[in-house]
Scaffold this motif. Sequence first.
Motif, short mmCIF file in Angstrom:
data_model
loop_
_atom_site.label_atom_id
_atom_site.label_comp_id
_atom_site.label_asym_id
_atom_site.label_seq_id
_atom_site.Cartn_x
_atom_site.Cartn_y
_atom_site.Cartn_z
N GLY A 126 0.65 -1.32 0.07
CA GLY A 126 0.02 -0.03 0.07
C GLY A 126 0.76 1.22 0.07
O GLY A 126 0.16 2.37 0.35
N VAL A 127 2.22 1.23 -0.34
CA VAL A 127 2.76 2.38 -0.19
C VAL A 127 2.46 3.21 -1.71
O VAL A 127 2.19 2.67 -2.70
N GLY A 128 2.22 4.72 -1.53
CA GLY A 128 1.88 5.50 -2.45
C GLY A 128 3.14 5.69 -3.55
O GLY A 128 4.10 5.47 -3.57
N ARG A 129 2.43 6.42 -4.60
CA ARG A 129 3.09 6.69 -5.74
C ARG A 129 4.32 7.62 -5.35
O ARG A 129 5.34 7.49 -5.85
N ALA A 130 3.95 8.74 -4.81
CA ALA A 130 4.78 9.77 -4.25
C ALA A 130 5.91 9.37 -3.41
O ALA A 130 7.15 9.48 -3.49
N GLU A 131 5.47 8.37 -2.39
CA GLU A 131 6.58 7.69 -1.67
C GLU A 131 7.41 6.99 -2.30
O GLU A 131 8.85 6.84 -2.02
N LEU A 132 6.95 6.10 -3.30
CA LEU A 132 7.62 5.23 -4.00
C LEU A 132 8.78 6.03 -4.96
O LEU A 132 9.89 5.53 -5.01
N ILE A 133 8.56 7.29 -5.54
CA ILE A 133 9.24 7.84 -6.41
C ILE A 133 10.41 8.49 -5.48
O ILE A 133 11.64 8.46 -5.89
N LEU A 134 10.19 9.02 -4.29
CA LEU A 134 10.85 9.34 -3.42
C LEU A 134 12.03 8.21 -2.78
O LEU A 134 13.17 8.76 -2.70
N LEU A 135 11.54 7.13 -2.74
CA LEU A 135 12.39 5.89 -2.50
C LEU A 135 13.26 5.43 -3.67
O LEU A 135 14.59 5.35 -3.44
N TRP A 136 12.64 5.73 -4.74
CA TRP A 136 13.56 5.46 -6.02
C TRP A 136 14.89 6.66 -6.09
O TRP A 136 15.93 6.27 -6.60
N ILE A 137 14.51 7.82 -5.90
CA ILE A 137 15.36 8.87 -5.81
C ILE A 137 16.66 8.60 -4.94
O ILE A 137 17.67 8.81 -5.29
N CYS A 138 16.18 8.41 -3.89
CA CYS A 138 17.08 7.98 -2.72
C CYS A 138 17.93 6.76 -3.00
O CYS A 138 19.08 6.83 -2.82
#
Length: 340
Positions: free
Chosen positions: A32-44
């Motif tokens: 259930g992790v959202g898109r915004a959080e997922l993009i932030l994780l990919w950037i990190c």
Amino acid sequence: MIISDYVDEKKGTLLICLAGGLFFSILLVFFGVGRAELILLWICYACIVTGALGFDYWKQRKRIGQLLSVFESLNQKYLLAEIVDRPESVLEQVYFRLVKEAFKSMTDEVAHAKRVNDEYRDYIEQWIHEIKVPITGIQLICENNKSDITRKIAAQTGLIEQDVERVLFYARLGSVEKDYLIREIPLKDCVLDVLVRNKQFLIQNGVNVHADAIYDSVYSDDKWVHFILSQILLNSIKYQGERPPVIEIVSQDKGNYIALSVTDHGIGIKPSEIGRVFDKGFVGSNGRTGNHATGIGLYLCKQLCDKLGIGIEIASEPNQYTTVTLYFPKNDYLKIKPLD
């Protein structure tokens, strides 16, 4: 090392990182992790991977630069493994140990080959000095018992002596600098000595020699010059044509150097072959017609001339003439070669 090479080397690691990121992204989506959080994780994640690989690239490039710098500064390149800093990784330790063992094996092989070569050369030189004794004995017997037969024997013995000397000079070719003495020598005396030494062969072949205006002195080693002139003279006799054999020897003052030319009017050299006459083992089409050529004489002349600072050139016209010209420096400081 350039970045493209590094990326190509690390493409396996990059694919694993990408696959791992995708795998964990799918798991996070199921939780259930959202898109915004997922993009932030990919950037990190991308920043961490890029930073780690960038730091590794910088270390490798710096290490390669150090190794290349040390290698370029060494006169004896095989000492690289002994000079460089201590290996930084386990893989480098293995590589450097293997390199050291390989270089040690190579130096042992080179030392063994050099020792064998030195022993062989010493044997050849000793044999040559020993064989000269019976050759001199044959020449003295012929000199004291002159007849047509002994003159022919003396001429053939002279050829044997020339071949023996050719072997000696070939054996010493690698250490000419240890066996010559540069001093002022009169060219006329050198030419006359060579003619006297080969007189039987000249007489047997009915050769007329014209030596004109040889009054110059040059700086060189008389022993090596004698050998060079003898080889040129024998070639001139060997390749005579159908006309009465005549050899002309003249010298000219060219300013900073003296040009000594030996010209015969024999069968000459083909234009397609003249550029190769100084190559080792090259005999040409004329050398395959019963002249027993080896292709070593002119090769030795060129090598010795290069080491003594003497220029050498050859010009020829088929069935007309062949001229070999030596360019001697006038003093012991000039090393003048013929100009184009």
